[in-house]
Design a protein around this motif. Structure first.
Motif, PDB file in Angstrom:
ATOM      1  N   HIS A  48       1.190  -1.152  -0.245  1.00 30.11           N
ATOM      2  CA  HIS A  48      -0.193   0.040   0.437  1.00 30.11           C
ATOM      3  C   HIS A  48       1.101   0.991   0.167  1.00 30.11           C
ATOM      4  O   HIS A  48       1.903   1.285   0.404  1.00 30.11           O
ATOM      5  CB  HIS A  48      -0.404  -0.185   0.907  1.00 30.11           C
ATOM      6  N   TYR A  49       0.755   2.496  -0.245  1.00 33.18           N
ATOM      7  CA  TYR A  49       0.772   3.781  -0.407  1.00 33.18           C
ATOM      8  C   TYR A  49       0.169   4.892  -0.521  1.00 33.18           C
ATOM      9  O   TYR A  49      -1.443   4.895  -0.394  1.00 33.18           O
ATOM     10  CB  TYR A  49       1.127   3.956  -1.894  1.00 33.18           C
ATOM     11  N   VAL A  50       0.534   5.435   0.547  1.00 38.11           N
ATOM     12  CA  VAL A  50       0.257   6.618   1.238  1.00 38.11           C
ATOM     13  C   VAL A  50       1.269   7.556   0.960  1.00 38.11           C
ATOM     14  O   VAL A  50       2.295   8.345   1.736  1.00 38.11           O
ATOM     15  CB  VAL A  50       0.119   6.247   2.853  1.00 38.11           C
ATOM     16  N   GLU A  51       0.373   9.235   1.408  1.00 41.23           N
ATOM     17  CA  GLU A  51       1.075   9.655   0.254  1.00 41.23           C
ATOM     18  C   GLU A  51       0.520  11.625   1.372  1.00 41.23           C
ATOM     19  O   GLU A  51      -0.343  11.903   0.998  1.00 41.23           O
ATOM     20  CB  GLU A  51       1.260  10.660  -1.335  1.00 41.23           C
ATOM     21  N   ILE A  52       1.067  12.102   2.167  1.00 41.06           N
ATOM     22  CA  ILE A  52       0.597  13.575   2.932  1.00 41.06           C
ATOM     23  C   ILE A  52       1.222  14.845   2.582  1.00 41.06           C
ATOM     24  O   ILE A  52       3.052  14.827   2.157  1.00 41.06           O
ATOM     25  CB  ILE A  52       1.559  13.340   3.953  1.00 41.06           C
ATOM     26  N   GLY A  53       0.741  16.038   1.905  1.00 37.10           N
ATOM     27  CA  GLY A  53       1.502  17.034   2.038  1.00 37.10           C
ATOM     28  C   GLY A  53       2.148  18.357   3.318  1.00 37.10           C
ATOM     29  O   GLY A  53       1.837  17.412   3.619  1.00 37.10           O
ATOM     30  N   THR A  82      -6.444  15.427   2.620  1.00 39.77           N
ATOM     31  CA  THR A  82      -5.134  15.687   2.053  1.00 39.77           C
ATOM     32  C   THR A  82      -4.185  14.455   1.712  1.00 39.77           C
ATOM     33  O   THR A  82      -2.603  14.172   0.983  1.00 39.77           O
ATOM     34  CB  THR A  82      -3.782  16.279   2.867  1.00 39.77           C
ATOM     35  N   LEU A  83      -4.661  13.178   2.015  1.00 38.36           N
ATOM     36  CA  LEU A  83      -4.090  11.940   2.269  1.00 38.36           C
ATOM     37  C   LEU A  83      -4.241  11.439   0.955  1.00 38.36           C
ATOM     38  O   LEU A  83      -5.435  11.114   0.051  1.00 38.36           O
ATOM     39  CB  LEU A  83      -4.404  10.914   3.084  1.00 38.36           C
ATOM     40  N   LYS A  84      -3.063  10.785   0.000  1.00 34.66           N
ATOM     41  CA  LYS A  84      -3.069  10.461  -1.358  1.00 34.66           C
ATOM     42  C   LYS A  84      -3.043   8.740  -1.331  1.00 34.66           C
ATOM     43  O   LYS A  84      -1.788   8.367  -0.478  1.00 34.66           O
ATOM     44  CB  LYS A  84      -2.148  10.739  -2.497  1.00 34.66           C
ATOM     45  N   VAL A  85      -3.731   7.799  -1.366  1.00 31.06           N
ATOM     46  CA  VAL A  85      -3.266   6.734  -1.172  1.00 31.06           C
ATOM     47  C   VAL A  85      -3.482   6.119  -2.782  1.00 31.06           C
ATOM     48  O   VAL A  85      -4.008   6.089  -3.215  1.00 31.06           O
ATOM     49  CB  VAL A  85      -4.301   5.903  -0.087  1.00 31.06           C
ATOM     50  N   ASP A  86      -3.721   4.076  -2.408  1.00 36.54           N
ATOM     51  CA  ASP A  86      -3.737   3.496  -3.285  1.00 36.54           C
ATOM     52  C   ASP A  86      -5.262   3.268  -3.478  1.00 36.54           C
ATOM     53  O   ASP A  86      -5.791   3.151  -2.386  1.00 36.54           O
ATOM     54  CB  ASP A  86      -2.599   1.587  -3.788  1.00 36.54           C
ATOM     55  N   LYS A  87      -5.245   2.696  -5.065  1.00 31.75           N
ATOM     56  CA  LYS A  87      -6.717   2.637  -5.221  1.00 31.75           C
ATOM     57  C   LYS A  87      -7.098   1.016  -4.596  1.00 31.75           C
ATOM     58  O   LYS A  87      -8.388   0.924  -4.458  1.00 31.75           O
ATOM     59  CB  LYS A  87      -6.934   2.309  -6.951  1.00 31.75           C
TER      60      LYS A  87
END
Length: 433
Positions: free
Chosen positions: A264-269, A366-371
């Protein structure tokens, strides 16, 4: 001999059985005085009889002596026949009714009240939980498609999360950029922090990947163009891969250079990071040594202190103030993320809707995650991060053997052992820098 009391002789006046009465058979006088319309509920809803018609207290059938027989019996001729003692019309005397002839008020059924109160609370909690789930699920930004990553290594035991902090200025005003000391363009497309969180049966392991790590760019399929790019033997800093083709190439590069499958992928700015901290009311940190950094805006004294969102962002971004630069920064990032997870999991946050919902909303916005990421997966990641702080896990940097051209080189022998232990979900024995 006249057997009737004085004034009630057996004359032919028609008043033998009471004033205004018609002649009645002898058996009527011997009948018990029972109201014909009395039922099981009689005495509970009807008003009390006036004193002139009430039987004596104590439950007897005899009328009051102060009233004449004719007065008491006058109700018989209209269907109002009385007797049987109490107002309930059953038996004589008390029989579960008060001595004054009134039925006792039923006792409160506390068992039923408690049961229905508990059922109501459970239903309310269930509705609130379901509502919160769909609200949060609708805010989650599933924008990263890991299906575009090619030639992936086999999955191992446990779950591997890639947590990425970017220098994205998305959603930030000029005022916020100045306050947070971010500067730069709206979105420079670089990653300030990259961490692999392994969640398994032997506790969580948090591994920081220095942004200046020297990695080889493999072949990949462009996330937007769909075009396949061959491997050219290029080496670059790890964070540059994100700038080249976003999350898909970053995941592809990490998997190629580590042989560890990312689940899994989790991104925050920048803005999301600061907003989460402010929603929590600040995060308490113990800073062992004072430091300053004009680039990040850091200016900290030694000791325990509560950091605001802007201060927290400066803390995790600072590297020029340390001799080991990026390696020390990754340690600070681990320390701070674990502190955020610990504070967010306290009852004061989870049970306080005025803090819980703003914190959750700030993160999800603001979190971007995988589908394929679910709220359950996100919750598992959160509690695994908390476990690192609670002593149930381990945090470390990627093992480094040296540098080349200013880029950090990973220790391949230690890396191979580390990946093997993670894939087999074994306790991690490798030490990092």
């Amino acid at each position: 001999m006249n057997e009737w009391p004085q004034g009630r002789s057996g004359d032919q006046s028609g008043n033998r059985y009471g004033r205004g009465s018609s002649a009645e058979p002898e058996g009527a006088r011997a009948m018990p005085h029972v109201r014909r319309d009395a039922g099981p509920g009689y005495g509970r809803s009807e008003p009390p009889l006036p004193p002139s018609l009430s039987p004596r207290r104590g439950g007897g059938n005899a009328p009051q002596q102060s009233q004449g027989y004719d007065d008491y019996d006058s109700g018989y001729n209209t269907g109002q026949v009385y007797g049987g003692g109490g107002r309930g019309g059953r038996g004589t005397g008390g029989g579960g009714h008060g001595g004054d002839g009134y039925a006792a008020r039923p006792r409160p059924r506390w068992g039923r009240r408690i049961k229905w109160t508990l059922i109501t609370l459970v239903v309310v909690a269930l509705v609130a939980s379901v509502g919160t789930y769909f609200w949060a699920d609708g805010k989650l930004r599933r924008e990263v498609d890991l299906s575009k990553v090619i030639d992936r290594p086999a999955t191992g035991d446990g779950t591997n999360y890639l947590i990425v902090g970017t220098d994205s200025r998305e959603g930030m005003t000029d005022e916020m950029k100045q306050k947070l000391h971010t500067g730069g363009p709206t979105d420079s497309g670089r990653t300030d922090s990259m961490l692999i969180l392994h969640d398994g049966s032997n506790g969580p392991t948090l591994i920081s990947l220095p942004r200046d790590s020297n990695v080889e760019i493999p072949s990949y399929v462009g996330s937007k163009s769909g075009k396949q790019y061959p491997a050219r033997g290029r080496h670059t800093k790890l964070n540059a891969t994100y700038a080249e083709d976003g999350p898909a190439l970053l995941v592809r590069t990490i998997e190629y250079n580590t042989h560890l499958h990312i689940d899994h992928y989790v991104e925050i700015g920048f803005a999301g990071f600061a907003n989460i901290v402010d929603a929590l009311g600040g995060v308490e940190m113990d800073i062992p040594q004072a430091f300053k950094d004009k680039d990040s805006g850091a200016d900290f004294k030694a000791g325990t202190q509560t950091l605001t969102g802007a201060q927290a962002l400066a803390f995790v971004r600072t590297r020029h103030a340390f001799a080991s630069q990026d390696l020390q920064r990754t340690k600070n990032q681990q320390k701070f993320l674990a502190a955020v997870a610990k504070q967010a999991a306290t009852p004061g946050t989870l049970l306080n809707p005025f803090k819980f919902y703003p914190t959750l909303g700030a993160g999800l916005d603001t979190l971007k995650v995988d589908k394929d990421m679910s709220l359950w997966d996100l919750g598992q990641m959160f509690f695994a991060m908390k476990g690192v702080t609670g002593g149930d896990g381990k945090s470390m940097n990627m093992p480094i053997s040296g540098s080349v051209g200013g880029n950090l080189v990973w220790d391949q022998a230690k890396l191979k052992q580390l990946v093997q232990e993670l894939n087999n979900d074994e306790p991690v024995t490798v030490s990092g820098n």
